[in-house]
Design an enzyme around this catalytic site. Structure first.
Site, PDB file in Angstrom:
ATOM      1  N   GLY A  12      40.846  41.364  45.795  1.00 53.99           N
ATOM      2  CA  GLY A  12      39.859  40.855  46.733  1.00 53.99           C
ATOM      3  C   GLY A  12      39.253  41.885  47.654  1.00 53.99           C
ATOM      4  CB  VAL A  13      39.625  45.430  48.212  1.00 57.08           C
ATOM      5  CG1 VAL A  13      40.935  45.042  48.876  1.00 57.08           C
ATOM      6  CG2 VAL A  13      39.851  46.054  46.838  1.00 57.08           C
ATOM      7  CE  LYS A  15      40.432  45.243  41.241  1.00 50.89           C
ATOM      8  NZ  LYS A  15      40.860  44.259  42.270  1.00 50.89           N
ATOM      9  CE  LYS A  37      39.045  42.115  35.872  1.00 55.55           C
ATOM     10  NZ  LYS A  37      39.117  42.612  37.262  1.00 55.55           N
ATOM     11  N   GLY A 117      40.016  47.616  36.739  1.00 54.69           N
ATOM     12  CA  GLY A 117      41.381  47.113  36.657  1.00 54.69           C
ATOM     13  C   GLY A 117      41.511  45.728  37.257  1.00 54.69           C
ATOM     14  CB  ALA A 118      43.667  43.048  36.964  1.00 56.80           C
TER      15      ALA A 118
END
Length: 224
Positions: A12-13, A15, A37, A117-118
């Protein structure tokens, strides 16, 4: 061929917003640009009779070429939870082989690839596989997205140290202003610029309706 791996200080930043901004910036220099992804948790109807992840759809919209879903999102997990839990629920083990194969195929079709990434750098994909392992297997330079909020200094510096400890290059970082109420954001930004040891590629203002096309990105010269 240009490629990078985008990770974050947390989930949640920003990405995906950052990855899309990188795609738009790269498209100014390279005709065939695509987002990837590798592992996505949480599927929704894509409007064309299939299923897709929200982040993957955003990356596709920011890409200049269209590729098979098996290439830009080789592992799609139904539930919007941590990938290792989503994979267990779906009985779909996450392994590196299909991701690496998809990435190699993308390299043949694109001039530039942004791999998102995740979660954060140590987010688990399975019991014995983490995002960091995936980035190392791909051997890509890393862009770190820092969510500018209370606690970000510790998270950013720990992540930067971990990326370098893995043997990968921290090509740059992106400041994502995720908290419009944060106290002293400029002081925090100044400290990170001095301490993180990599160039600031973008400073993304908080937006009620995020639009990657409005983000100014300073690409490294070797990516231009």
């Amino acid at each position: 061929m240009i490629a990078c791996f985008v990770t974050g200080t947390d989930t949640g930043v920003g990405k995906t917003l950052s990855s899309c901004a990188l795609l738009h910036a790269l498209a100014r220099h390279h005709p065939r640009v695509v987002g990837m992804k590798p592992v996505a948790s949480g599927a929704e109807p894509d409007g064309q009779g299939a299923w897709a992840n929200e982040d993957t759809l955003a990356l596709r919209a920011a890409s200049t070429i269209t590729v098979s879903p098996s290439l830009d999102n080789p592992i799609l997990l139904p539930d919007p939870v941590s990938p290792h839990i989503a994979a267990e629920r779906a009985r779909m083990p996450v392994t590196l082989a299909p991701i690496l194969q998809a990435y190699q195929t993308l390299r043949e079709q694109a001039d530039a690839i942004v791999v998102e990434g995740a979660g954060g750098w140590q987010a688990p994909l399975s019991e014995d596989l983490r995002i960091a392992d995936l980035a190392v297997a791909l051997q890509l330079p890393v862009v770190l997205v820092v969510g500018l909020r209370l606690g970000c200094l510790n998270h950013a510096l720990l992540s930067a140290d971990a990326i370098r400890a893995s043997g990968l290059t921290l090509a740059g970082w992106i400041c994502s202003r995720v908290d419009p109420t944060m106290l002293e954001p400029e002081a925090n930004l100044a400290y990170l610029r001095q301490s993180i040891g990599a160039p600031l590629l973008a400073d993304i203002a908080w937006q009620a309706q995020p639009d990657a096309r409005t983000v100014r990105v300073q690409l490294p010269k070797e990516w231009q």
